[in-house]
Enzyme design. Structure first.
Site, mmCIF file in Angstrom:
data_model
loop_
_atom_site.group_PDB
_atom_site.id
_atom_site.type_symbol
_atom_site.label_atom_id
_atom_site.label_comp_id
_atom_site.label_asym_id
_atom_site.label_seq_id
_atom_site.Cartn_x
_atom_site.Cartn_y
_atom_site.Cartn_z
ATOM 1 N N HIS A 242 0.803 -1.227 0.000
ATOM 2 C CA HIS A 242 0.000 0.000 0.000
ATOM 3 C C HIS A 242 0.844 1.289 0.000
ATOM 4 C CE1 HIS A 242 -3.502 -2.488 1.058
ATOM 5 N NE2 HIS A 242 -2.813 -2.997 2.055
HETATM 6 O O1 RIB Z 1 -5.091 -0.178 4.662
HETATM 7 C C1 RIB Z 1 -3.692 -0.120 4.497
HETATM 8 C C2 RIB Z 1 -3.118 0.999 5.303
HETATM 9 O O2 RIB Z 1 -3.362 0.773 6.686
HETATM 10 C C3 RIB Z 1 -1.585 1.090 5.185
HETATM 11 O O3 RIB Z 1 -1.183 2.415 5.384
HETATM 12 C C4 RIB Z 1 -1.102 0.241 6.314
HETATM 13 O O4 RIB Z 1 0.201 0.627 6.770
HETATM 14 C C5 RIB Z 1 -2.125 0.574 7.370
HETATM 15 O O5 RIB Z 1 -1.726 1.798 7.992
#
Ligand code: RIB
Ligand code: CA
Length: 308
Positions: A242
């Protein structure tokens, strides 16, 4: 040549860690500060983890500012079920040899903005938006100083990863997200719609492992721990990476495709809280990224993190 100076606001988190490493490895970018926010794991762990990454890479010249301990209104909800109890399970980061700045993360963001020219500040929040929302609420004068906020969060056509509707960063602090969405700041969002197309496959991890450096070994350890949750949950070939999407976009915007939209977030009704959605026929307030060239994205991540 540093094309872009920025602040990374983060809740490390293995994917946050790769985002920070990618930024450190990219000569186009200069991290002026790291601000930490409670999210994947509580404070002080997220702050300790930020320090550990800078110690691992010999970059303890970059200041770390401890930010908010909890969301603006809701109780803190954390994700040890994904990231492990330390938040960066899969490796043991070095101890910091410098102290955390005495300036709070929210005040660091405010002072950084007020000391900058109009339209010049880049903020890269890759966790809940608590620090950003609090900074805007405390000092709205920062708004015109901001060139762009690039946020990993939300889910639009993609189901949520924390509830059926809500992505984690949006779910943890929907009120802060509402403040940011309604503030008028230029906003680019990297939701699950795009990050779920950036699946880190075994061959990507093996390519990084082949570098054999201390950083690569640490990154591979984190990634191998991190991937198990999403691979099991979604029965997919690899876990979505992500947070590095935000940094990769700054390095090479051609990796991503998106569209302008008016975005909003449910921040009242408990059943749908954290749900992010587009409002049709309304003035756009954000760009939502929806497509990524995954192979070129991972090539960038592997080559650059492997070079540290
Ligand atoms: O949903 C993914 C996000 O939530 C990313 O930033 C992960 O690190 C968590 O913070
Ligand atoms: Ca994160």
């Amino acid at each position: 040549m540093k094309e872009r100076s920025l602040i990374i606001d983060t809740d490390p988190g293995q994917d946050d860690a790769i985002a920070i490493l990618l930024a450190l490895a990219s000569d186009e970018l200069q991290i002026d500060a790291i601000t930490t926010v409670a999210g994947n794991v509580p404070q002080p762990l997220v702050t300790d983890n930020a320090h550990g990454l800078l110690a691992l890479t010999g970059r303890e010249d970059i200041p770390v500012h401890r930010g908010c301990e909890r969301p603006m209104l809701r109780e803190l909800f954390t994700a040890e079920y994904v990231h492990g109890p330390t938040g960066v399970d899969g490796t043991e980061l070095p101890e910091a040899s410098v102290a955390t700045s005495s300036k709070h993360g929210v005040d660091a963001i405010i002072d950084y903005c007020l000391g900058a020219e109009d339209g010049s500040v880049t903020l890269c929040p890759v966790g809940p938006l608590t620090n950003i929302g609090m900074a805007i609420a405390k000092e709205p004068k920062i708004i015109p100083r901001i060139r762009e906020i690039l946020w990993m969060g939300g889910a639009f056509t993609e189901p949520g990863n924390t509830t059926e509707l809500a992505e984690f960063n949006a779910y943890v602090d929907p009120h802060a997200a509402h403040v940011v969405f309604t503030s008028g700041v230029p906003l680019t969002i990297f939701p699950l719609d795009v990050t779920h197309r950036a699946l880190m496959l075994p061959r990507h991890i093996e390519a990084l492992d082949a570098f054999g450096t201390d950083v690569a070994v640490a990154a591979v350890g984190m990634l191998r721990f991190y991937e198990r949750y999403d691979v099991d949950k979604y029965d997919i070939a690899g876990a979505p990476l992500h947070d590095p999407c935000v940094i990769a976009y700054l390095v090479d915007p051609t990796l991503f495709t998106g569209h302008a939209a008016h975005v909003a977030i449910d921040h009242v009704n408990e059943e749908t809280i954290g749900n992010t959605y587009e409002i049709a026929d309304a003035e756009p307030n954000a760009t939502i990224m929806t497509e990524v060239d995954a192979e070129r994205f991972f090539d960038l991540v592997v080559q650059r993190v492997g070079s540290l």
